[in-house]
Design an enzyme around this catalytic site. Sequence first.
Site, PDB file in Angstrom:
ATOM      1  N   VAL A   1       0.837  -1.208   0.000  1.00 21.39           N
ATOM      2  CA  VAL A   1       0.000   0.000   0.000  1.00 21.39           C
ATOM      3  C   VAL A   1       0.870   1.255   0.000  1.00 21.39           C
ATOM      4  O   VAL A   1       0.692   2.151  -0.811  1.00 21.39           O
ATOM      5  CB  VAL A   1      -1.012  -0.015   1.173  1.00 21.39           C
ATOM      6  CG1 VAL A   1      -0.332  -0.067   2.530  1.00 21.39           C
ATOM      7  CG2 VAL A   1      -1.917   1.199   1.113  1.00 21.39           C
ATOM      8  N   ASP A   2       1.828   1.309   0.911  1.00 18.87           N
ATOM      9  CA  ASP A   2       2.757   2.438   0.991  1.00 18.87           C
ATOM     10  C   ASP A   2       4.111   1.887   1.432  1.00 18.87           C
ATOM     11  O   ASP A   2       4.378   1.810   2.627  1.00 18.87           O
ATOM     12  CB  ASP A   2       2.240   3.479   1.984  1.00 18.87           C
ATOM     13  CG  ASP A   2       3.136   4.701   2.108  1.00 18.87           C
ATOM     14  OD1 ASP A   2       4.140   4.769   1.379  1.00 18.87           O
ATOM     15  OD2 ASP A   2       2.849   5.574   2.946  1.00 18.87           O
ATOM     16  N   PRO A   3       4.928   1.432   0.453  1.00 18.31           N
ATOM     17  CA  PRO A   3       4.809   1.675  -0.980  1.00 18.31           C
ATOM     18  C   PRO A   3       3.947   0.637  -1.696  1.00 18.31           C
ATOM     19  O   PRO A   3       3.832  -0.498  -1.249  1.00 18.31           O
ATOM     20  CB  PRO A   3       6.255   1.560  -1.447  1.00 18.31           C
ATOM     21  CG  PRO A   3       6.835   0.505  -0.540  1.00 18.31           C
ATOM     22  CD  PRO A   3       6.207   0.755   0.800  1.00 18.31           C
TER      23      PRO A   3
END
Length: 457
Positions: free
Chosen positions: A137-139
């Site tokens: 998701v992040d990253p």
Amino acid sequence: MAAYTTSSAGNGKVVLILGAGMVVRPMVHYLAGHGYRVIVASRTVEKAQELSAGAPNVSTQKFDIESADADSTLDQLIPPTHAVVSMLPYLHHVQVARKALQHGKHFFTTSYVSDAMRELNQEAISKGLVFINECGVDPGTDHMSAMQIIDEVTAKGGKIVSFSSYCGGLPAPDNNNNPFGYKFSWSPRGVLLAGRNDAKFLEDGKEVVIPGPVLFDNFGRTYIDELGSEFETYPNRNSLQYIDLYGLHHTRKMVRGTFRNKGWCQSIKKLVELKLLDLTERSFDDGTTYVDLVREVVGSSEKGKELKEATDKFLNLNETNRFVLDNFEWLGLFEEGLKVPKAKTTLDALCDLFQKKLSFAPGERDMLLMKHEFIAEYADGKTESIDCTLVDYGIPNGDSSMSRTVSLPVAISLRLVLEGQFVEPGLQIPSIPQLYEPILKELALLGIEFKHKTRQT
């Protein structure tokens, strides 16, 4: 628990997943539901068995990456597989990736690309292997959703002149019921250490550097229309590296950061000043309490109200941030008799307290919040403001939003590779349309969907 579409697309191909942490379950069930045989290898077999319960064609294996025989065990586990997914702590990804190379297998992880991982790129290309990193998701979806808009603007002859992006895993608003506005699904250590990192970003065309010790003195606020609420934001590490990655060479603003509920930044800032995030190794006597740690730093032997007053003075509080004392009292920092557990550092002792006090209760759900804000300019003088927002919720008594948004993108990317839809060898991240378009499309079908708003300015 969430059910994922059943198909036979995997055709019995074998996928090895290393690690059985909090975010792994959705990936296991998704891949098993699509006809893959899944092996989950973990130091704690019971965790692997628990997260795979109810999924077809899943087996579990004991595996400890830190053991002396880790390499020899990988030499046994990897050859019968078609792909390897490392969901281990990031320090171990390269070790696993080297073994995947040795045995000619595709490799996947959600973590950031390291310099050591980049060194494997040419060998992966020469062997025709796909090594996908930064696909969580992040990253991960942060890259995908941003590049989708950037590429659309570029295709229309425009250029991005301002970009900001924030992401945060938070309690859902209906379960945001503690004064810190935060809850942990796993160890708080990484989250608390974020306050020690310097931040570097671009603002009005100028490079800005904020040293870690004053990071939380420089938080901002952003209003989220979809939630009707304002959130704190602070910048993360080095945002400047994304100018090249995203091809934003005309931008005058480039900042990536984190969302938190209001009050978080000032609370953590004052915990730092109380030296409760100290990483110096030390020993604690059996009778040491958290209030002893506060007294030690504040330089007071007082109790109760008098100790709070001494802490107020030590922290130089005022009307805008004095609420942190109530937060610390709720946490237990002024509670006589609350003993510090066995720990190597003061930070580890605080993590234990956070883990106990800021946890999700059964039936509660989390929320993943991400928002990009762009300003695009075009040759005809037109300017657009573009917002891209994701608000995703966990499933009560089921998969968390964090687990779904982290593990489903990498699971989908694995299918794209093993089913022949993505064949470009070498080290890849999902910033190219051949990856981000199909992944975002399927995530939307799974209920994880970004919403876009465009305004002429």
